[in-house]
Motif scaffolding. Structure first.
Motif, PDB file in Angstrom:
ATOM      1  N   LYS A  75       0.850  -1.196   0.000  1.00  0.00           N
ATOM      2  CA  LYS A  75       0.000   0.000   0.000  1.00  0.00           C
ATOM      3  C   LYS A  75       0.882   1.241   0.000  1.00  0.00           C
ATOM      4  CE  LYS A  75      -3.524   2.342   2.821  1.00  0.00           C
ATOM      5  NZ  LYS A  75      -4.286   2.274   4.093  1.00  0.00           N
ATOM      6  N   PHE A  76       0.623   2.172  -0.920  1.00  0.00           N
ATOM      7  CA  PHE A  76       1.358   3.432  -1.019  1.00  0.00           C
ATOM      8  C   PHE A  76       0.442   4.571  -0.581  1.00  0.00           C
ATOM      9  CE2 PHE A  76       3.277   0.802  -4.425  1.00  0.00           C
ATOM     10  CZ  PHE A  76       4.581   0.743  -3.953  1.00  0.00           C
ATOM     11  N   THR A  77       0.852   5.311   0.450  1.00  0.00           N
ATOM     12  CA  THR A  77       0.057   6.442   0.935  1.00  0.00           C
ATOM     13  C   THR A  77       0.859   7.726   0.775  1.00  0.00           C
ATOM     14  OG1 THR A  77      -0.998   4.988   2.564  1.00  0.00           O
ATOM     15  CG2 THR A  77      -1.278   7.349   2.861  1.00  0.00           C
ATOM     16  N   LEU A  78       0.279   8.676   0.044  1.00  0.00           N
ATOM     17  CA  LEU A  78       0.943   9.942  -0.286  1.00  0.00           C
ATOM     18  C   LEU A  78       0.583  11.027   0.725  1.00  0.00           C
ATOM     19  CD1 LEU A  78       2.475  11.867  -2.304  1.00  0.00           C
ATOM     20  CD2 LEU A  78       0.249  12.197  -3.411  1.00  0.00           C
ATOM     21  N   ILE A  90      -2.303   5.789  -3.405  1.00  0.00           N
ATOM     22  CA  ILE A  90      -2.014   5.801  -4.838  1.00  0.00           C
ATOM     23  C   ILE A  90      -1.516   4.438  -5.286  1.00  0.00           C
ATOM     24  CG2 ILE A  90      -1.501   8.280  -4.882  1.00  0.00           C
ATOM     25  CD1 ILE A  90       1.460   7.583  -4.836  1.00  0.00           C
ATOM     26  N   LYS A  91      -1.578   4.211  -6.596  1.00  0.00           N
ATOM     27  CA  LYS A  91      -1.059   2.990  -7.214  1.00  0.00           C
ATOM     28  C   LYS A  91      -0.352   3.372  -8.498  1.00  0.00           C
ATOM     29  CE  LYS A  91      -4.867   0.136  -5.465  1.00  0.00           C
ATOM     30  NZ  LYS A  91      -5.984  -0.782  -5.840  1.00  0.00           N
ATOM     31  N   TYR A  92       0.432   2.459  -9.053  1.00  0.00           N
ATOM     32  CA  TYR A  92       1.165   2.775 -10.274  1.00  0.00           C
ATOM     33  C   TYR A  92       0.216   3.066 -11.424  1.00  0.00           C
ATOM     34  CZ  TYR A  92       0.251  -1.660 -12.658  1.00  0.00           C
ATOM     35  OH  TYR A  92      -0.350  -2.713 -13.299  1.00  0.00           O
ATOM     36  N   ASN A  93      -0.982   2.479 -11.403  1.00  0.00           N
ATOM     37  CA  ASN A  93      -1.965   2.713 -12.461  1.00  0.00           C
ATOM     38  C   ASN A  93      -3.085   3.648 -12.022  1.00  0.00           C
ATOM     39  OD1 ASN A  93      -3.204   1.034 -10.671  1.00  0.00           O
ATOM     40  ND2 ASN A  93      -3.692  -0.594 -12.139  1.00  0.00           N
ATOM     41  N   SER A  94      -2.899   4.300 -10.873  1.00  0.00           N
ATOM     42  CA  SER A  94      -3.872   5.267 -10.371  1.00  0.00           C
ATOM     43  C   SER A  94      -3.138   6.238  -9.460  1.00  0.00           C
ATOM     44  CB  SER A  94      -4.997   4.548  -9.606  1.00  0.00           C
ATOM     45  OG  SER A  94      -5.922   5.473  -9.098  1.00  0.00           O
ATOM     46  N   ILE A 163       7.865  -0.677  -5.795  1.00  0.00           N
ATOM     47  CA  ILE A 163       8.301   0.711  -5.643  1.00  0.00           C
ATOM     48  C   ILE A 163       8.939   1.201  -6.935  1.00  0.00           C
ATOM     49  CG2 ILE A 163       9.911   2.235  -4.425  1.00  0.00           C
ATOM     50  CD1 ILE A 163       9.506   0.394  -1.963  1.00  0.00           C
ATOM     51  N   ALA A 164       9.781   0.370  -7.534  1.00  0.00           N
ATOM     52  CA  ALA A 164      10.447   0.752  -8.791  1.00  0.00           C
ATOM     53  C   ALA A 164       9.414   1.020  -9.882  1.00  0.00           C
ATOM     54  CB  ALA A 164      11.409  -0.344  -9.224  1.00  0.00           C
ATOM     55  N   ARG A 165       8.410   0.181  -9.967  1.00  0.00           N
ATOM     56  CA  ARG A 165       7.369   0.395 -10.992  1.00  0.00           C
ATOM     57  C   ARG A 165       6.646   1.715 -10.772  1.00  0.00           C
ATOM     58  NH1 ARG A 165       2.777  -4.135 -11.982  1.00  0.00           N
ATOM     59  NH2 ARG A 165       2.383  -3.696  -9.767  1.00  0.00           N
ATOM     60  N   LEU A 166       6.354   2.048  -9.519  1.00  0.00           N
ATOM     61  CA  LEU A 166       5.683   3.311  -9.231  1.00  0.00           C
ATOM     62  C   LEU A 166       6.574   4.497  -9.583  1.00  0.00           C
ATOM     63  CD1 LEU A 166       3.274   4.834  -8.000  1.00  0.00           C
ATOM     64  CD2 LEU A 166       4.403   4.623  -5.762  1.00  0.00           C
ATOM     65  N   VAL A 167       7.838   4.448  -9.181  1.00  0.00           N
ATOM     66  CA  VAL A 167       8.758   5.558  -9.481  1.00  0.00           C
ATOM     67  C   VAL A 167       8.935   5.724 -10.986  1.00  0.00           C
ATOM     68  CG1 VAL A 167      11.153   6.350  -9.274  1.00  0.00           C
ATOM     69  CG2 VAL A 167       9.979   5.395  -7.279  1.00  0.00           C
ATOM     70  N   ASN A 168       9.122   4.630 -11.692  1.00  0.00           N
ATOM     71  CA  ASN A 168       9.292   4.714 -13.151  1.00  0.00           C
ATOM     72  C   ASN A 168       8.044   5.236 -13.832  1.00  0.00           C
ATOM     73  OD1 ASN A 168      12.005   3.849 -13.340  1.00  0.00           O
ATOM     74  ND2 ASN A 168      11.399   1.705 -13.122  1.00  0.00           N
ATOM     75  N   THR A 169       6.878   4.968 -13.256  1.00  0.00           N
ATOM     76  CA  THR A 169       5.632   5.534 -13.798  1.00  0.00           C
ATOM     77  C   THR A 169       5.603   7.043 -13.597  1.00  0.00           C
ATOM     78  OG1 THR A 169       4.437   3.475 -13.334  1.00  0.00           O
ATOM     79  CG2 THR A 169       3.112   5.445 -13.678  1.00  0.00           C
ATOM     80  N   PHE A 170       6.026   7.495 -12.420  1.00  0.00           N
ATOM     81  CA  PHE A 170       6.119   8.944 -12.185  1.00  0.00           C
ATOM     82  C   PHE A 170       7.057   9.592 -13.195  1.00  0.00           C
ATOM     83  CE2 PHE A 170       5.159   8.217  -7.444  1.00  0.00           C
ATOM     84  CZ  PHE A 170       3.834   8.588  -7.590  1.00  0.00           C
ATOM     85  N   THR A 173       5.400   9.251 -16.940  1.00  0.00           N
ATOM     86  CA  THR A 173       4.107   9.881 -17.220  1.00  0.00           C
ATOM     87  C   THR A 173       3.950  11.277 -16.622  1.00  0.00           C
ATOM     88  OG1 THR A 173       3.005   8.929 -15.273  1.00  0.00           O
ATOM     89  CG2 THR A 173       3.017   7.611 -17.297  1.00  0.00           C
ATOM     90  N   LYS A 174       4.717  11.578 -15.581  1.00  0.00           N
ATOM     91  CA  LYS A 174       4.570  12.868 -14.907  1.00  0.00           C
ATOM     92  C   LYS A 174       5.775  13.779 -15.105  1.00  0.00           C
ATOM     93  CE  LYS A 174       0.542  12.160 -12.873  1.00  0.00           C
ATOM     94  NZ  LYS A 174      -0.626  13.024 -13.105  1.00  0.00           N
ATOM     95  N   GLY A 175       6.807  13.272 -15.750  1.00  0.00           N
ATOM     96  CA  GLY A 175       7.992  14.092 -15.973  1.00  0.00           C
ATOM     97  C   GLY A 175       8.865  14.257 -14.749  1.00  0.00           C
ATOM     98  N   ALA A 176       8.684  13.407 -13.748  1.00  0.00           N
ATOM     99  CA  ALA A 176       9.533  13.468 -12.562  1.00  0.00           C
ATOM    100  C   ALA A 176      10.960  13.047 -12.915  1.00  0.00           C
ATOM    101  CB  ALA A 176       8.973  12.568 -11.469  1.00  0.00           C
TER     102      ALA A 176
END
Length: 497
Positions: A75-78, A90-94, A163-170, A173-176
């Motif tokens: 579970k990822f909580t922002l 949050i999730k990698y696809n949401s 975690i890696a999948r979430l960071v790579n999505t940021f 898709t978000k330009g982080a």
């Protein structure tokens, strides 16, 4: 030719022994390991094996495959300042509405048996948001970190991949920017951070808080946190005792910089070695979970306590290049390189001193003050015709500024023999740091009263000067005595030369 430290020598010897033991394993045992090797793959996360180097070694004779992402249920909580007291899952696809790619992002990962609402996790998140305008993402993997420990260690690989999948999505898709991500993990969470970093190109920073030792120490870099997992990898070691003594961390350097507060094990006021073992057994037998935490995990949590306090920027936590705790405690390691002293904790820097750094702190059981102000004191004795032959006894010192007087500290209690034309180096650590420059120092001498050998030592002694190095400021000042001799049971004032 470089001199090998005892830590390096012991590590090399252990590696040789382990290799010999592995070569000596019966052939049928090796065949058994090979016959039972398995692989499991999970969509979007990759494949995982239970074979070498994750098993088949002295540290990891056997290994389990990680459980499914559904079972572990990460579970990822922002959290960020825009959310205020609220949070967003949050999730990698949401990715939600509140993640801000223009800000840096800090991940906090707990370890074995803990969860994402543990008080230390909440405290760390809150202090980071006070200090920095960043995103903080708390990682909860408490459905996959229970007994048996071997299964939890296997599950860390899946958590790292999540975690890696979430960071790579940021990033995609978000330009982080990868450089703006900082992953902080405690115990098993440290190695999770390493697994994540190995799948994120140019990840900015990883902080390992007393990285877990059992099943990880002296393993292949693929198995544990290592310097290749991020641009800047640091570790704070606080419970590096041998596993049989219930040391939950490790002593092995893992990063670009490794901090060893109070020697990296047996933190002040925490149960040590045999006390830890006996207390842990008793509390487990009585099902006292809190007691287990207080005894077995006291030093292990020390790294967390120091790190949270470092965010507040009250203590400098200045750390110094050194080979061992003994060298540090003898006052031999209070000088930093031309790069400058590094600081253990949140404000650690890749541009300052790296490698193996030591420092002393107050007990991690106190939340009001961890600080110690360190000075190197060099006592330079006069020539023989002034001092006599030798002195032995109790030497104490205190420092004076224009507005403050330090506590009286012991420099030597008949443990050393002071000789003419010699320099004795001592470490002086003050619990109440002085805010102003030291103007004067006062040295007291009490000759040893040993009936057998007392006659061998002088009733008075003479110092040419006393040199004091301020560890935080890296400034050195000489102080000269106001009288030629210090007589037994007398205190002499030293002024700036």
């Amino acid at each position: 030719m470089p001199i090998k430290t005892s830590q390096q020598t012991n590590s090399q010897l252990q590696n040789k022994i382990e290799k010999k033991m592995l070569r000596a394993l019966p052939l049928f045992f090796i065949a058994f390991i090979g016959a039972t090797c398995k692989e499991v793959c999970y969509d979007g996360l990759g494949c995982f094996v239970d074979s070498f180097p994750f098993s088949g070694t002295l540290q990891r004779p056997f290994a389990l495959l990680p459980e499914s992402p559904e079972k572990i249920s990460v579970k990822f909580t922002l959290f960020n300042r825009r959310l205020g007291v609220n949070s967003e899952v949050i999730k990698y696809n949401s990715l939600g509405q509140y993640y801000d790619a223009t800000l840096g992002t800090k991940f906090i990962i707990h370890g074995f048996l803990h969860n994402g609402i543990k008080q230390w996790v909440v405290d760390m998140k809150n202090e980071i948001l006070k200090a920095d305008n960043v995103n903080v993402i708390v990682v909860d993997w408490s459905k996959g970190n229970g007994f048996p420990y071997t299964q939890a260690t296997a599950n860390t690989q899946v958590v790292g991949s999540e975690i890696a999948r979430l960071v790579n999505t940021f990033i995609n898709t978000k330009g982080a920017k990868a450089a703006d991500f900082h992953i902080i993990g405690h115990s098993l969470g440290s190695h999770i951070a390493g697994y994540a970093g190995s799948k994120i190109k140019d990840l900015g920073r990883i902080t390992g808080l007393d990285p877990a030792g059992p099943y990880f120490e002296n393993t292949d870099p693929k198995v544990r946190l290592d310097p290749l997992d991020a641009v800047f990898v640091e570790a704070i070691h606080s419970d590096g005792s041998a596993n049989l003594l219930l040391g939950l961390g490790l002593m092995q350097p893992l990063g670009h910089v490794d901090y060893y507060p109070n020697g990296g094990k047996n933190q002040p006021d925490c149960p040590a070695t045999s006390d830890k073992l006996l207390g842990g057994i008793f509390n487990i037998a009585t099902l006292d979970v809190a007691g287990v935490e207080d005894t077995v995990a006291c030093s292990h949590q020390g790294a967390v306590s120091f790190y949270i306090d470092s965010i507040k920027n009250r203590c400098k936590f200045t750390a110094y290049p050194c080979n061992s705790k003994d060298d540090f405690d003898q006052g031999n390691c209070l000088k930093c390189s031309a790069k400058g002293c590094n600081r253990m904790g949140y404000w650690s820097s890749p541009s300052k001193d790296l490698g193996t750094l030591y420092l002393n702190t107050q007990t991690p059981l106190k939340n009001d003050n961890f600080c110690l102000q360190n000075f190197q004191v060099g006592l330079v004795s006069n020539a023989k015709d002034i001092t006599g032959v030798q002195a032995r006894g109790r030497f104490t010192i205190f420092l004076e500024t224009q507005t403050e007087t330090s506590s009286v500290e012991l420099l030597d209690d008949s443990t050393s023999t002071f000789k003419s034309d010699s320099t004795e180096i001592r470490l002086l650590s003050l619990k109440e740091p002085l805010k102003n420059p030291v103007e004067n120092i006062y040295v007291y001498y009490k000759k040893t009263s040993n009936f057998i050998s007392g006659w061998l030592y002088e009733d008075k002694w003479s110092f040419k000067y006393v040199e004091v190095l301020n560890g935080d400021l890296q400034t050195s000042t000489k102080y000269c005595p106001t009288t030629t001799h210090i007589f037994t049971d007398q205190t002499v004032k030293f002024r700036k030369c």
